[in-house]
Write an enzyme that holds these catalytic residues in place. Sequence first.
Site, short mmCIF file in Angstrom:
data_model
loop_
_atom_site.label_atom_id
_atom_site.label_comp_id
_atom_site.label_asym_id
_atom_site.label_seq_id
_atom_site.Cartn_x
_atom_site.Cartn_y
_atom_site.Cartn_z
N ASP A 22 -26.71 31.01 -0.19
CA ASP A 22 -25.57 30.70 0.70
C ASP A 22 -24.25 30.71 -0.06
O ASP A 22 -24.21 30.61 -1.29
CB ASP A 22 -25.78 29.34 1.38
CG ASP A 22 -26.01 28.21 0.38
OD1 ASP A 22 -26.64 28.45 -0.67
OD2 ASP A 22 -25.58 27.07 0.64
N GLU B 96 -28.06 25.69 0.17
CA GLU B 96 -28.05 24.70 -0.92
C GLU B 96 -26.80 23.83 -0.86
O GLU B 96 -26.83 22.67 -1.26
CB GLU B 96 -28.12 25.42 -2.28
CG GLU B 96 -28.26 24.48 -3.48
CD GLU B 96 -26.94 23.93 -3.99
OE1 GLU B 96 -26.92 22.79 -4.51
OE2 GLU B 96 -25.90 24.62 -3.86
N ARG C 204 -31.88 21.10 -20.32
CA ARG C 204 -31.70 19.65 -20.38
C ARG C 204 -32.99 18.99 -19.92
O ARG C 204 -33.44 19.21 -18.78
CB ARG C 204 -30.55 19.20 -19.47
CG ARG C 204 -30.35 17.68 -19.40
CD ARG C 204 -29.75 17.15 -20.67
NE ARG C 204 -29.61 15.69 -20.66
CZ ARG C 204 -29.09 14.99 -21.66
NH1 ARG C 204 -28.63 15.62 -22.73
NH2 ARG C 204 -29.01 13.68 -21.60
#
Length: 395
Positions: A81, A139, A178
């Site tokens: 999107d 999202e 991470r």
Amino acid sequence: MRSKLMEMLEARKDEMIEIRRYLHENPELSFEEVKTASYIADFYKGKDVKVETNVGNGHGIIVTISGGKPGNTIGLRADFDALPITEEADVPFKSKNEGVMHACGHDAHTAYLLILADCLIQLKEELNGTIKLIHQHAEEVPPGGAKSMMESGMLDDLDAVFGIHVLPMDPAGVVGYRSGYAFNGRSFFKLKIQGTGGHGSSPHKANDSIVVGAHFVTVVQTIISRRLNPMDTGVVTIGSFDGKGTFNVIKDSVELEGDIRYMSTESQQVIETEFKRIVKGIEVEFGVECTLEYKADYPPLYNNPEYTEMVAESLKNANDKDIKEVKEYPALSPSEDFAYYLEKIPGSYFFIGCTPKGVEKPYFNHHPKFDIDEDAILVAAKAVGHVVCSYFEKN
């Protein structure tokens, strides 16, 4: 298989860029991605895969590649999107949809995954397992697409899930990772404070909602400064204070909206509990009525340490000319609905440097001048490709 896959990806770099540019020119907003979803589904026509469309609460697509040998099932996700932003980037493939822009890099995410998928389909007989490609809608706008795609049950068989995001924090060729909490969770609130209106000359005959709202704005910050563990992080932002009225009239009601961020589920619980306690308190203290809408949009994103270590080691040992550096990133303050996958499925979400060449201070994601170094698309495809190979080599 790994060497074959990398050669195939390198040979199709220009095709990735072409797809990215097409998507960039034709962006669609969250939950409105009809043509984008059709474009993605059409890409898989005639290929030896299973395609399921309209998954979840919108235009989500799940494509299943069944390997030639039995084994585990993993998911690879790319969102598609765009944002309600008028593009200001000076590129020849500028958005054709006024007020809509791929300002977050989802066009690049989809481009890399389509070509990676096509290459994996051609090598499927060498796969000892199954790959589900998660082309995810919406999202950017809560409740997002990830939560509903998980709730569809179509991903219940995943043993692991992986995804990437392009970020202009480093040049193309740098991959960041991470372990543990990597992205903030986010909640939204809307608060209406109902007092009693009156004449500005007679405050004793009214109950000033603006005074109450101003008090709330100040006191709610004590959640962060006095209720949250100093070693944790949290942010309470008042983004809107709608109290406009007339200069000599005491306003009877005000509405406030805001954004709340946190880096752990424990902090989320503390902030929500204290926030609601303060709202109840101002009702008693000022004799007003409060109507509160408070909802968690996206949870904090937690990268499984074992799989994140696998990602890092796989890429550090890849000896790939396009992956020049693999480094640990700090925790990041934005939110990402990929967190919904990681709540249920172990996996890792990592980062692809995309700072445009020759740019010292790049525009960050969501800026109207956001742009990427398109070399990052091949880096993304190869990085995820290496992770896929490493995963199946170990499982």
